[in-house]
Design an enzyme around this catalytic site. Structure first.
Site, mmCIF file in Angstrom:
data_model
loop_
_atom_site.group_PDB
_atom_site.id
_atom_site.type_symbol
_atom_site.label_atom_id
_atom_site.label_comp_id
_atom_site.label_asym_id
_atom_site.label_seq_id
_atom_site.Cartn_x
_atom_site.Cartn_y
_atom_site.Cartn_z
ATOM 1 N N ASP A 1 26.054 15.789 108.673
ATOM 2 C CA ASP A 1 25.212 16.982 108.716
ATOM 3 C C ASP A 1 23.863 16.533 108.164
ATOM 4 O O ASP A 1 23.692 16.409 106.955
ATOM 5 C CB ASP A 1 25.813 18.094 107.851
ATOM 6 C CG ASP A 1 24.922 19.322 107.793
ATOM 7 O OD1 ASP A 1 24.247 19.626 108.801
ATOM 8 O OD2 ASP A 1 24.889 19.978 106.739
ATOM 9 N N ASP B 1 26.991 21.257 102.593
ATOM 10 C CA ASP B 1 26.593 20.240 103.564
ATOM 11 C C ASP B 1 27.751 19.260 103.793
ATOM 12 O O ASP B 1 27.910 18.720 104.884
ATOM 13 C CB ASP B 1 25.352 19.482 103.069
ATOM 14 C CG ASP B 1 24.231 20.430 102.697
ATOM 15 O OD1 ASP B 1 23.356 20.659 103.541
ATOM 16 O OD2 ASP B 1 24.250 20.955 101.564
ATOM 17 N N GLU C 1 25.367 16.617 113.721
ATOM 18 C CA GLU C 1 24.869 17.950 114.055
ATOM 19 C C GLU C 1 23.424 17.857 114.520
ATOM 20 O O GLU C 1 22.619 17.125 113.940
ATOM 21 C CB GLU C 1 24.972 18.875 112.839
ATOM 22 C CG GLU C 1 24.566 20.302 113.144
ATOM 23 C CD GLU C 1 24.824 21.249 111.996
ATOM 24 O OE1 GLU C 1 23.927 22.072 111.717
ATOM 25 O OE2 GLU C 1 25.896 21.167 111.377
#
Length: 191
Positions: A7, A140, A67
């Site tokens: 992420d 996260d 992501e």
């Protein structure tokens, strides 16, 4: 197969490693790279690159799932996230690691069934799947696990064939032709 999930972030970058050998995926690592104390943005990017390479060299993952930057109101933030993502991908490519990019809404949809789910909902769903104790200090980390888990689900979708069978059949007839067929089959319903 070992999937590295990332992420990307310029202040906090989440990462996870998901071992998909066997009948059920197993969480190996879920952590963050904390970058807020580094004032220089370029040094943060260098740290992301170096840390991504170190993780790859230490764990030897087979694939990177990352992501995509979220398109929000603040264009500058999105550009910075894009740079962080690009640096992580470049580090993976320097180690000949394949990668897949996933949109945030697609990840949330795959993990929770709701493309607008909150980070806390995603973390709670992953906690029930993987059984880790307590919520991570930084979500996260669980977001990185969600990316890796999405990659796993996309590769092993046991309902894919069933979903294909349940899809509505498309017809090549126009609406006008379908209406004409209806009128012929149901003359008593038309005045």
């Amino acid at each position: 197969m070992l999937i590295l999930g990332i992420d990307p972030g310029t202040q906090i970058l989440g990462y996870s490693l998901l071992d998909t050998d066997g009948p059920k995926p197993r969480l190996e690592v879920m952590d963050v790279l904390y970058l807020r104390k580094m004032a220089d943005f370029h040094l943060r990017l260098r740290k992301i690159y170096d840390t991504t390479q170190r993780i790859i060299d230490s764990y030897h993952p087979d694939h990177l799932a990352i992501e995509a930057p979220f398109v929000g109101k603040n264009v500058q933030s999105m550009l910075k996230l894009g740079k962080a993502q690009g640096v992580a991908i470049a580090a993976a490519m320097s180690r000949d690691l394949s990668f897949t990019e996933y949109e945030p809404a697609a990840i949330k949809q795959r993990v929770t069934g709701n493309g607008n789910a909150a980070k806390e909902q995603v973390a709670m769903m992953l906690q029930s799947v993987f059984g880790f104790e307590g919520m991570p200090q930084y979500l996260d980390a669980s977001d990185a696990l969600a990316v890796a888990y999405t990659c796993f689900l996309e590769q092993t979708d046991p309902l894919g064939e069933l979903r294909q069978q349940l899809k509505p059949r498309r017809t090549t007839k126009s609406r006008k032709q379908m209406w004409g067929d209806f009128v012929k089959e149901n003359p008593e319903r038309v005045n």
